[in-house]
Write an enzyme that holds these catalytic residues in place. Structure first.
Site, PDB file in Angstrom:
ATOM      1  N   GLU A   1       0.858   6.895  -6.599  1.00  0.00           N
ATOM      2  CA  GLU A   1      -0.241   7.873  -6.624  1.00  0.00           C
ATOM      3  C   GLU A   1       0.305   9.301  -6.567  1.00  0.00           C
ATOM      4  OE1 GLU A   1      -2.825   9.140  -2.949  1.00  0.00           O
ATOM      5  OE2 GLU A   1      -3.492   7.191  -3.684  1.00  0.00           O
TER       6      GLU A   1
ATOM      7  N   LYS B   1       0.832  -1.208   0.000  1.00  0.00           N
ATOM      8  CA  LYS B   1       0.000   0.000   0.000  1.00  0.00           C
ATOM      9  C   LYS B   1       0.866   1.257   0.000  1.00  0.00           C
ATOM     10  CE  LYS B   1      -3.811   2.488   0.480  1.00  0.00           C
ATOM     11  NZ  LYS B   1      -3.457   3.707   1.188  1.00  0.00           N
TER      12      LYS B   1
END
Length: 294
Positions: A171, A164
């Site tokens: 991102e 993550k």
């Protein structure tokens, strides 16, 4: 299946609802009594049948450690704790060892989906022993998007949060690229409708993505992002990604530059950071700062 869920904020509250819609029983606790199903952690644990599963969705660091410590005193051998917050992967190893000494299982779950997860489902990156992960599959299946994708047992304890973390690093870089392109388009006189240029990219181009869709949403709400201050926080995971890259001698120039750009945003009213702030608000409900009036 029964689940205790601690932390009913933007993510946790929607996760409780999505799991319930799948037919499972969720008993939630939050410090805000208006959101909570129980008055405290002891009551939450007492209402669950053994072997219990408790999912923690609180801020990383001291808050998570405090909850883990309390659960370690309340739970019994055979129970399992899931940390679904944004903890650092190295903390997972510590928590697994602490709980494991008491016979309590531990699973780390990187969760992505933001405020849209209730409708669209959550991407789940999970770390932990197979026996603990397999027991939780009904909950993972309830949370993930429909179809074959959106869930992975990434590896041993810590692997879920590490995956993550890397996801969030990527991102950062993607948002930075959209923001830089948007600022350049806004800077030239010949491009008269920047918002519609972004909209035209949503179909048939190699840069189409959900982030691009969210950028268009933001521009529909505030065409030139005049209402926002060019300031964007970082969640911590971008920093951890760069630190891990250094530790493993892996070059991450784009992700590193995007992190430093956020630092720069705190010195000036950056046009690019208006887009970054708008995107963070769109997908995660993160707070934005209003532009200062002249």
């Amino acid at each position: 299946m029964q689940l205790g869920l601690i932390g009913l904020g933007k993510m946790g509250g929607n996760m409780r609802e999505r799991i319930r819609r799948a037919g499972h029983t969720v008993i939630g606790y939050d410090r805000n009594p208006d959101l909570s199903d129980v008055g405290g952690l002891a009551e939450l644990v007492g209402r669950l049948d053994a072997p219990r599963t408790v999912w923690v969705m609180v801020p990383a660091g001291a808050a998570t450690q405090s909850v883990i410590d309390e659960l370690g005193e309340l739970l019994e051998p055979g129970d399992t704790v899931v940390d679904g917050g944004n903890s650092r992967w190295s903390d997972d190893e510590k928590h697994a060892a602490e709980l494991g000494a008491k016979g309590i299982g531990f699973v780390d779950a990187g969760v992505s989906g933001g405020v849209w997860g209730l409708k669209n489902g959550y991407a789940l990156m999970v770390g932990g022993d197979k026996e603990h992960v397999d027991r939780l599959r009904p909950i993972f299946d309830a949370l993930k998007p429909e179809g074959p994708y959106g869930y992975v047992h990434a590896g041993s304890v810590g692997a879920g949060h590490f995956a993550k973390m890397v996801h969030n690093g990527i991102e950062y870089a993607m948002m930075q690229a959209y923001a830089e392109g948007w600022e350049l388009l806004e800077a030239v006189e010949s491009v008269e409708n920047v918002r519609e240029v972004f909209r035209s990219w949503q179909e048939g181009t190699v840069i189409r993505s959900w982030l691009l869709d969210l950028a268009v949403n933001a521009l529909d709400e505030d065409e030139h992002l005049d209402k926002l201050r060019g300031y964007a926080e970082d969640s911590g995971e971008g920093r951890w990604t760069v630190e891990a890259a250094i530790d493993n001698a892996v070059p991450l120039p784009a992700i590193t530059a995007s992190l430093f750009a956020r630092f720069a945003s705190r010195q000036d009213d950056s046009p690019q950071m208006k887009m970054i702030a708008a995107l963070r608000n769109q997908f995660g409900g993160h707070a934005v700062e209003s532009a200062k009036k002249a």
